[in-house]
Design a protein around this motif. Structure first.
Motif, short mmCIF file in Angstrom:
data_model
loop_
_atom_site.label_atom_id
_atom_site.label_comp_id
_atom_site.label_asym_id
_atom_site.label_seq_id
_atom_site.Cartn_x
_atom_site.Cartn_y
_atom_site.Cartn_z
N ILE A 244 0.83 -1.21 0.00
CA ILE A 244 0.00 0.00 0.00
C ILE A 244 0.86 1.26 0.00
O ILE A 244 0.61 2.22 -0.74
CB ILE A 244 -0.95 0.01 1.23
CG1 ILE A 244 -1.99 -1.10 1.10
CG2 ILE A 244 -1.62 1.37 1.38
CD1 ILE A 244 -2.99 -0.89 0.00
N GLU A 245 1.91 1.25 0.83
CA GLU A 245 2.79 2.42 0.91
C GLU A 245 3.49 2.67 -0.42
O GLU A 245 3.61 3.82 -0.87
CB GLU A 245 3.82 2.21 2.02
CG GLU A 245 4.72 3.42 2.24
CD GLU A 245 5.66 3.24 3.42
OE1 GLU A 245 6.38 4.19 3.75
OE2 GLU A 245 5.67 2.13 4.01
N LYS A 246 3.96 1.60 -1.04
CA LYS A 246 4.65 1.77 -2.33
C LYS A 246 3.68 2.29 -3.41
O LYS A 246 4.03 3.17 -4.19
CB LYS A 246 5.28 0.45 -2.77
CG LYS A 246 6.08 0.54 -4.06
CD LYS A 246 6.77 -0.76 -4.36
CE LYS A 246 7.91 -1.01 -3.40
NZ LYS A 246 9.02 -0.02 -3.61
N VAL A 247 2.49 1.74 -3.44
CA VAL A 247 1.51 2.15 -4.46
C VAL A 247 1.10 3.60 -4.26
O VAL A 247 1.08 4.40 -5.22
CB VAL A 247 0.27 1.23 -4.41
CG1 VAL A 247 -0.85 1.83 -5.24
CG2 VAL A 247 0.62 -0.15 -4.93
N THR A 248 0.77 3.98 -3.02
CA THR A 248 0.32 5.35 -2.78
C THR A 248 1.41 6.38 -3.07
O THR A 248 1.15 7.48 -3.54
CB THR A 248 -0.17 5.51 -1.34
OG1 THR A 248 0.85 5.05 -0.43
CG2 THR A 248 -1.44 4.71 -1.09
N PHE B 244 6.28 -8.76 -4.08
CA PHE B 244 5.73 -7.59 -4.77
C PHE B 244 4.41 -7.97 -5.45
O PHE B 244 4.39 -8.31 -6.65
CB PHE B 244 6.73 -7.08 -5.81
CG PHE B 244 8.07 -6.76 -5.24
CD1 PHE B 244 8.24 -5.65 -4.41
CD2 PHE B 244 9.17 -7.58 -5.49
CE1 PHE B 244 9.49 -5.36 -3.87
CE2 PHE B 244 10.41 -7.29 -4.95
CZ PHE B 244 10.58 -6.18 -4.13
N PRO B 245 3.32 -7.97 -4.70
CA PRO B 245 2.03 -8.35 -5.28
C PRO B 245 1.46 -7.23 -6.15
O PRO B 245 1.82 -6.05 -6.03
CB PRO B 245 1.15 -8.56 -4.04
CG PRO B 245 1.72 -7.62 -3.03
CD PRO B 245 3.21 -7.61 -3.28
N ASP B 246 0.57 -7.64 -7.03
CA ASP B 246 -0.16 -6.66 -7.84
C ASP B 246 -1.24 -6.00 -6.97
O ASP B 246 -1.73 -6.59 -5.99
CB ASP B 246 -0.82 -7.33 -9.04
CG ASP B 246 0.20 -7.87 -10.03
OD1 ASP B 246 1.38 -7.47 -9.93
OD2 ASP B 246 -0.18 -8.67 -10.90
N GLN C 66 1.30 -3.02 -11.28
CA GLN C 66 2.07 -4.26 -11.35
C GLN C 66 3.57 -3.95 -11.17
O GLN C 66 4.20 -3.39 -12.07
CB GLN C 66 1.84 -4.94 -12.71
CG GLN C 66 0.39 -5.39 -12.91
CD GLN C 66 0.14 -5.95 -14.30
OE1 GLN C 66 0.44 -5.31 -15.31
NE2 GLN C 66 -0.38 -7.17 -14.34
N PRO C 67 4.14 -4.31 -10.02
CA PRO C 67 5.57 -4.07 -9.78
C PRO C 67 6.44 -4.86 -10.77
O PRO C 67 6.12 -5.98 -11.14
CB PRO C 67 5.79 -4.55 -8.34
CG PRO C 67 4.42 -4.50 -7.73
CD PRO C 67 3.48 -4.87 -8.84
N LEU D 86 11.55 -2.29 -8.21
CA LEU D 86 12.21 -1.02 -8.50
C LEU D 86 11.37 -0.13 -9.45
O LEU D 86 11.56 1.09 -9.48
CB LEU D 86 13.59 -1.26 -9.10
CG LEU D 86 14.58 -2.01 -8.20
CD1 LEU D 86 15.90 -2.26 -8.94
CD2 LEU D 86 14.83 -1.22 -6.92
N SER D 87 10.51 -0.75 -10.21
CA SER D 87 9.64 0.01 -11.12
C SER D 87 8.24 -0.59 -11.05
O SER D 87 8.03 -1.66 -10.47
CB SER D 87 10.17 -0.02 -12.55
OG SER D 87 10.23 -1.36 -13.04
#
Length: 236
Positions: free
Chosen positions: A18-22, A49-51, A64-65, A70-71
Motif C-alpha cells: 500500500i505504501e509503495k503504491v500510494t 511484490f504483489p499486484d 504491477q511491480p 524497482l519500477s
C-alpha cells in the motif's frame, strides 16, 4: 505509519504494498481525483511484490511491480470505458474482472474475498453515478428543448411566386395627357402662317368645324378655341 494509508489497511492489505503504491500514485492522480479503495493480491506462495488494484472516483488503475519492485507498470481505465464488473470467489481468494466497451477483458486474481467484495461494490457505485449523470443530462436536455420549443412561435413559411415582370405588381399609371401639335403653339401665328386669307369660305368653315371637334373631344381648351374662332371669322 503514514496517516494517509491507514484507511486502506482495513481488510488486511499488505502495508508495504500500500505504501509503495500510494507513493507512486501521488504524481499520477488527476485534478479532483481521490483514491476510494485499494485491493492487494495475496497469493498462497510468498509474494514480495504483489499486484494491486486501485479504485478512484475517476478510474480503475492496475499496478504491477516490475524489476524486483524497482519500477511499476500502471494501466488505467476510466469509468466511462467500463461496460461491467464481475467477482468470482474461489477457494484461495477471489478474482475481480471487468469488461470494457471495446470488448477488452481485464482481471486480477488472488484478491482476498472481503477486498474483492469492497472493490466490486465501489465499482458498482461509480458506474451507477456515471449512469445517473448521463440520464440526468439527457433529461435536462429534453426539458430544455421542450421549453425552448414552446417559447418559439411557429412561423409558417409561404412559398412566394417568382415575379418575372414588375408590371405584375405595380399598377400602371397613365402619364398626364400631353398634346403636342405644332398648329397650337401660338394660335394667331399658326393661323396666319396657314394663309387663312387665301382660303375660301367653305374651307374656312371646315377649319372652324375641325377646331370645334377638337374642343368637344377635350384636345384644346375653350380659350384656345375662341382664339381660333375669332381669327377664322375675321376672314369670312
Amino acid at each position: 505509519m503514514k496517516e494517509q494509508i491507514k484507511k486502506f489497511l482495513n481488510e488486511e492489505q499488505d502495508p508495504k504494498a500500500i505504501e509503495k503504491v500510494t507513493s507512486k500514485l501521488n504524481d499520477l492522480l488527476m485534478k479532483n481525483e481521490e483514491i476510494g479503495y485499494i485491493g492487494v493480491q495475496k497469493k498462497p506462495a510468498l509474494t514480495v511484490f504483489p499486484d494491486s488494484i486501485v479504485m478512484t472516483n475517476k478510474r480503475i488503475i492496475i499496478c504491477q511491480p516490475k524489476n524486483l519492485g524497482l519500477s511499476m507498470d500502471f494501466t488505467d481505465y476510466t469509468w466511462d470505458q467500463i461496460e461491467g464488473t464481475f467477482v468470482k470467489e474461489n477457494i484461495l481468494g477471489s478474482e475481480f474482472s471487468f469488461s470494457t466497451k471495446t470488448d477488452m477483458a481485464v482481471s486480477i486474481d488472488y484478491i482476498p474475498k472481503i477486498q474483492a467484495r469492497k472493490i466490486f461494490t465501489y465499482a458498482k457505485e461509480q458506474l451507477d453515478i456515471l449512469k445517473n449523470v448521463a440520464v440526468s443530462n439527457v433529461t435536462v436536455r429534453e426539458d430544455f428543448l421542450a421549453d425552448t420549443t414552446e417559447e418559439f412561435e411557429i412561423i409558417e413559411v409561404v412559398e412566394t411566386e417568382e415575379v418575372t415582370s414588375f408590371a405584375e405588381i405595380m399598377p400602371i399609371i397613365p402619364p398626364p395627357l400631353t398634346i403636342k401639335n405644332e398648329h397650337f403653339d401660338n394660335p394667331s401665328e399658326i393661323l396666319n402662317e396657314n394663309g387663312l386669307a387665301g382660303l375660301s369660305q367653305d374651307e374656312l368653315f371646315e377649319k372652324l368645324q375641325n377646331y370645334k371637334k377638337l374642343l368637344d373631344n377635350g384636345l384644346i381648351l375653350q380659350g384656345e378655341y375662341d382664339t381660333y374662332k375669332m381669327e377664322i371669322l375675321s376672314f369670312m
